[in-house]
Design a protein around this motif. Structure first.
Motif, PDB file in Angstrom:
ATOM      1  N   THR A 128       0.816  -1.219   0.000  1.00 52.70           N
ATOM      2  CA  THR A 128       0.000   0.000   0.000  1.00 52.70           C
ATOM      3  C   THR A 128       0.851   1.271   0.000  1.00 52.70           C
ATOM      4  OG1 THR A 128      -0.217  -0.159   2.396  1.00 52.70           O
ATOM      5  CG2 THR A 128      -2.026  -1.035   1.080  1.00 52.70           C
ATOM      6  N   ASP A 129       2.126   1.167   0.381  1.00 49.25           N
ATOM      7  CA  ASP A 129       3.013   2.339   0.347  1.00 49.25           C
ATOM      8  C   ASP A 129       3.702   2.512  -1.010  1.00 49.25           C
ATOM      9  OD1 ASP A 129       4.904   0.312   0.355  1.00 49.25           O
ATOM     10  OD2 ASP A 129       5.896   0.964   2.198  1.00 49.25           O
ATOM     11  N   ASN A 130       3.258   1.766  -2.010  1.00 47.55           N
ATOM     12  CA  ASN A 130       3.775   1.792  -3.390  1.00 47.55           C
ATOM     13  C   ASN A 130       5.130   1.114  -3.557  1.00 47.55           C
ATOM     14  OD1 ASN A 130       1.460   3.216  -4.158  1.00 47.55           O
ATOM     15  ND2 ASN A 130       2.450   5.184  -3.869  1.00 47.55           N
TER      16      ASN A 130
END
Length: 71
Positions: A11-13
């Motif tokens: 989710t933090d890329n």
């Protein structure tokens, strides 16, 4: 000929290795069908979201692999 590929991310890329090794696809439809078949295994293996690329161009993403109930 264009090549369609997925990038798998947290989710933090941050990029992560996929639990199921994808191939390089010759159409967007083939790439999306493959994701539809393997998204649960990819999610269980640590990927939270994906991005779709045509060659080096990002087509869309990030797209969550989590269902609406899990998000």
């Amino acid at each position: 000929m264009a090549t369609w590929t997925w990038r798998f991310e947290k989710t933090d890329n941050a990029e992560v290795a996929p639990a199921v090794e994808p191939e390089e696809f010759t159409t967007q439809g083939d790439a999306e069908s493959w994701l539809g078949e393997h998204w649960k295994a990819l999610l269980a293996g640590g990927a939270d979201q994906v991005r779709l690329f045509e060659d080096a161009t990002e087509i869309y993403g990030p797209m969550s692999l989590k269902s609406a109930e899990e998000a």
